[in-house]
Design a protein around this motif. Sequence first.
Motif, mmCIF file in Angstrom:
data_model
loop_
_atom_site.group_PDB
_atom_site.id
_atom_site.type_symbol
_atom_site.label_atom_id
_atom_site.label_comp_id
_atom_site.label_asym_id
_atom_site.label_seq_id
_atom_site.Cartn_x
_atom_site.Cartn_y
_atom_site.Cartn_z
ATOM 1 N N ASN A 284 -9.075 15.961 -18.652
ATOM 2 C CA ASN A 284 -10.034 16.407 -17.641
ATOM 3 C C ASN A 284 -9.479 16.136 -16.251
ATOM 4 N N GLN A 285 -9.887 16.963 -15.287
ATOM 5 C CA GLN A 285 -9.481 16.804 -13.901
ATOM 6 C C GLN A 285 -10.726 16.658 -13.041
ATOM 7 N N CYS A 286 -10.795 15.589 -12.263
ATOM 8 C CA CYS A 286 -11.927 15.334 -11.377
ATOM 9 C C CYS A 286 -11.464 15.508 -9.932
ATOM 10 N N LYS A 287 -11.664 16.678 -9.399
ATOM 11 C CA LYS A 287 -11.290 16.966 -8.018
ATOM 12 C C LYS A 287 -12.485 16.668 -7.111
ATOM 13 N N HIS A 288 -12.242 16.080 -5.949
ATOM 14 C CA HIS A 288 -13.343 15.753 -5.042
ATOM 15 C C HIS A 288 -14.112 17.021 -4.688
ATOM 16 N N LYS A 289 -15.443 16.939 -4.743
ATOM 17 C CA LYS A 289 -16.276 18.123 -4.545
ATOM 18 C C LYS A 289 -16.143 18.712 -3.140
ATOM 19 N N ASN A 290 -15.720 17.902 -2.168
ATOM 20 C CA ASN A 290 -15.595 18.393 -0.791
ATOM 21 C C ASN A 290 -14.217 18.976 -0.488
ATOM 22 N N VAL B 155 1.025 12.795 6.597
ATOM 23 C CA VAL B 155 -0.410 12.523 6.462
ATOM 24 C C VAL B 155 -0.767 12.213 5.008
ATOM 25 N N TYR B 156 -1.564 11.165 4.832
ATOM 26 C CA TYR B 156 -2.006 10.695 3.514
ATOM 27 C C TYR B 156 -3.529 10.645 3.455
ATOM 28 N N THR B 157 -4.097 10.933 2.290
ATOM 29 C CA THR B 157 -5.512 10.672 2.049
ATOM 30 C C THR B 157 -5.728 9.162 2.041
ATOM 31 N N ASP B 158 -6.774 8.696 2.725
ATOM 32 C CA ASP B 158 -7.079 7.266 2.824
ATOM 33 C C ASP B 158 -7.900 6.830 1.603
ATOM 34 N N ILE B 159 -7.270 6.091 0.706
ATOM 35 C CA ILE B 159 -7.946 5.651 -0.518
ATOM 36 C C ILE B 159 -9.133 4.748 -0.216
ATOM 37 N N TRP C 14 -16.101 6.342 -5.052
ATOM 38 C CA TRP C 14 -15.980 7.594 -5.822
ATOM 39 C C TRP C 14 -15.054 7.388 -7.014
ATOM 40 N N ILE C 15 -13.938 6.720 -6.787
ATOM 41 C CA ILE C 15 -12.980 6.464 -7.869
ATOM 42 C C ILE C 15 -13.589 5.546 -8.920
ATOM 43 N N ASN C 16 -14.197 4.461 -8.476
ATOM 44 C CA ASN C 16 -14.767 3.500 -9.430
ATOM 45 C C ASN C 16 -15.885 4.105 -10.262
ATOM 46 N N ASN C 17 -16.660 4.993 -9.675
ATOM 47 C CA ASN C 17 -17.730 5.661 -10.418
ATOM 48 C C ASN C 17 -17.166 6.500 -11.559
ATOM 49 N N ILE C 18 -16.082 7.197 -11.290
ATOM 50 C CA ILE C 18 -15.467 8.042 -12.319
ATOM 51 C C ILE C 18 -14.838 7.203 -13.420
ATOM 52 N N THR C 19 -14.075 6.175 -13.057
ATOM 53 C CA THR C 19 -13.401 5.366 -14.056
ATOM 54 C C THR C 19 -14.390 4.571 -14.908
#
Length: 249
Positions: free
Chosen positions: A89-95, A227-231, A237-242
């Motif tokens: 499965n792939q969980c891409k950020h909804k935004n 440029v990097y996405t700021d974790i 969001w990550i913890n909710n998925i895991t």
Amino acid sequence: MSLRLCPLPCVHVLYHIQGSVIVNGELAPEGSMQFMVSVQNKNGHVCGGFLISEDFVVTAAHCDSGLKHVILGGHNWKNSNVKKIEISNQCKHKNYSDVVNGYDIMLLKLANKAPMGRNIKTIPLAEKNMKLSVNQECSVAGWGKMVSTGGLVDDLRVVNVSIINHNDCKKSWGGLPPNVICAGGKYTDKGFCQGDSGGPLVWNGKAVGIVSFNNGKNCKYPDVPNVYTDIRKHVDWINNITKNKMCPM
């Protein structure tokens, strides 16, 4: 390559999601960075990624290119002793819509748990309140070309890059998407180049960012920062998925 025109003022982003490039880096020492993952489709390596639990890998949302499996457990992903695990499965950020709009983050659920051990380990995430200072030295790693016109290489390479002031970065680009970190690129000859996407920006043993975009026309001596996405902005969001083992609705 794809030229993306940004809705932000004066921002023109040229990036490529295939393969990965580390500019003026070196071979990663053996036994280091066991969290690094090669994210692949049927044709092979697409992007980098990093293991955060036995069954989840973090990568960039723009790496969604027919992904099939990941390769773990080796600096050279073509070695026979590496581990191949299918993506369930792939969980891409909804935004997420495009890198220039931010939220360039995706979690990959693995069909089977990664066999944790000497060659396969997870990397912890930065805490939400972790402070990053200007000129603080981090590292970024990936597989692929060492110059923008070269061919892919098989061995993991790593380079040190320094955090760049956010306002200076924003001025260089003419605007920035939300929740990003700038490090390497402008002011130096080190960083990532066309498509070193999805890999982690690492400081003090923790993943603080995800490779997102740069100016692909000028990689070796870039005129804008990487440029990097700021974790730190996506920890909940990550913890909710895991925790729930599923993508948010």
